[in-house]
Design an enzyme around this catalytic site. Structure first.
Site, short mmCIF file in Angstrom:
data_model
loop_
_atom_site.label_atom_id
_atom_site.label_comp_id
_atom_site.label_asym_id
_atom_site.label_seq_id
_atom_site.Cartn_x
_atom_site.Cartn_y
_atom_site.Cartn_z
N LYS A 172 4.67 18.89 -18.07
CA LYS A 172 5.80 18.71 -17.29
C LYS A 172 6.10 20.27 -16.41
O LYS A 172 6.01 21.05 -17.03
CB LYS A 172 7.00 18.55 -18.00
CG LYS A 172 8.42 18.75 -17.20
CD LYS A 172 9.74 18.27 -18.21
CE LYS A 172 10.80 18.59 -17.58
NZ LYS A 172 12.11 18.09 -18.19
C1 5RP Z 1 14.33 22.44 -19.50
C2 5RP Z 1 13.97 21.05 -19.08
C3 5RP Z 1 15.02 19.96 -18.56
O1 5RP Z 1 14.68 18.77 -19.21
C4 5RP Z 1 14.23 19.88 -17.07
O2 5RP Z 1 14.41 21.21 -16.52
C5 5RP Z 1 14.16 18.76 -16.34
O3 5RP Z 1 15.56 18.42 -15.87
P1 5RP Z 1 15.86 18.75 -14.15
O4 5RP Z 1 15.38 17.66 -13.52
O5 5RP Z 1 17.47 18.92 -14.32
O6 5RP Z 1 15.17 20.05 -13.95
O7 5RP Z 1 12.87 20.79 -19.60
O8 5RP Z 1 13.36 23.25 -19.59
#
Ligand code: 5RP
Length: 269
Positions: A172
């Site tokens: 991610k």
């Molecule tokens: C923090 C994360 C959050 O889940 C991530 O930032 C996803 O959320 P957003 O779309 O609000 O950025 O992994 O490290």
């Protein structure tokens, strides 16, 4: 790849499209009561039927999610720091036995490439991967980016590739210019975070651009649960990720669901 591992990954990345709409509600693990997540149960319940998986901590899972749900759980297992401290100084904060007890589809941990704790977070990732392999549980690596760190394709590409090389099953990260290069050079599926709240139209554009560049989906939080209409927004994002909708088509869908009087029903992909 082991059957259990493949089965769990296929619960996240939908076999029909190979893509996923993950709903991230794990922000409280370092941010505390984030806007829109003050009462997690209230935020999560209406969105759950539209999410291909739910990413959250064990505390919120146990207290705020109906255990009869069929939505796969991606459990945030890194933690130990807060917005007031040094964010990169995280460790593994959940025993794998507890992840198994919670019947999760995957576990998630942040790595902080280029930070003072780069080595510790990368070695936490490898430790977690080794532990999770014993149970056939895939690992999602989150390439966290500090406030002062660049978000260009060179840096994001570096962090994603390292996560994949160390054995992460899904990565991610953040969308950036030249995202095709990031996806191309990362041998495992890449999903994007939404980042800070922007307008709904901008968040749909971000999702569209990421999918066009080869992303396997989104793991989106604030741009869904802080939307003026979170249920309409998650459906519009789904249309882009799973149904090849354009930004205008998704935007129209958002408007349609926003104005709908009856509660929305999940479409099959
Ligand atoms: C923090 C994360 C959050 O889940 C991530 O930032 C996803 O959320 P957003 O779309 O609000 O950025 O992994 O490290």
């Amino acid at each position: 790849m082991d059957w259990g591992l493949k089965n769990r990954i296929s619960r996240i990345l939908q076999p029909k499209t190979g893509k996923t709409v993950m709903l991230a509600v794990d922000h409280g693990y370092f941010l505390g009561p984030t806007t829109g997540l003050e009462v997690p149960r209230k935020t999560i319940a209406p969105l759950l039927p539209f999410a291909d998986s739910l990413m959250l901590t064990r505390g919120v899972l146990r207290t705020s999610v109906d255990p009869t749900t069929s939505t796969p759980i991606v459990l945030r297992v890194s933690g130990g720091t807060s917005i007031l401290g040094t964010l990169s100084n995280e460790g593994i904060a959940v025993a794998m036995e507890d992840a198994v007890r919670l019947n999760v589809a995957a576990v998630a941990l942040s790595i902080f490439v280029g930070s003072p704790h780069e080595k510790e977070t990368l070695l936490s990732l490898t430790t977690l991967i080794d532990q999770a392999y014993n149970y056939g549980i895939p690992v999602l690596a989150v390439t966290a980016v500090g406030k002062d760190m660049k978000r260009d394709s060179q840096y994001i590409g570096l962090a994603c590739r390292i996560a994949a090389e160390l054995g992460a099953h899904i990565v991610k990260t953040y969308y950036c210019e030249g995202f095709e290069k990031v996806v191309e050079s990362c041998p495992v599926p890449v999903v994007i975070a939404g980042g800070k709240k922007v307008t709904e139209r901008e968040a749909l554009e971000l999702s569209y651009n990421a999918i066009q560049a080869g992303a396997s989906g989104v793991d989106m939080g604030r741009n869904i649960f802080q939307s003026e209409n979170p249920v309409a927004m998650i459906q519009a994002v789904r249309a882009i990720v799973h149904d090849k909708a354009s930004v205008s088509e998704a935007w129209e869908l958002f408007a349609k669901h926003k104005n709908a009087k009856r509660p929305a029903v999940k479409q099959t992909v």
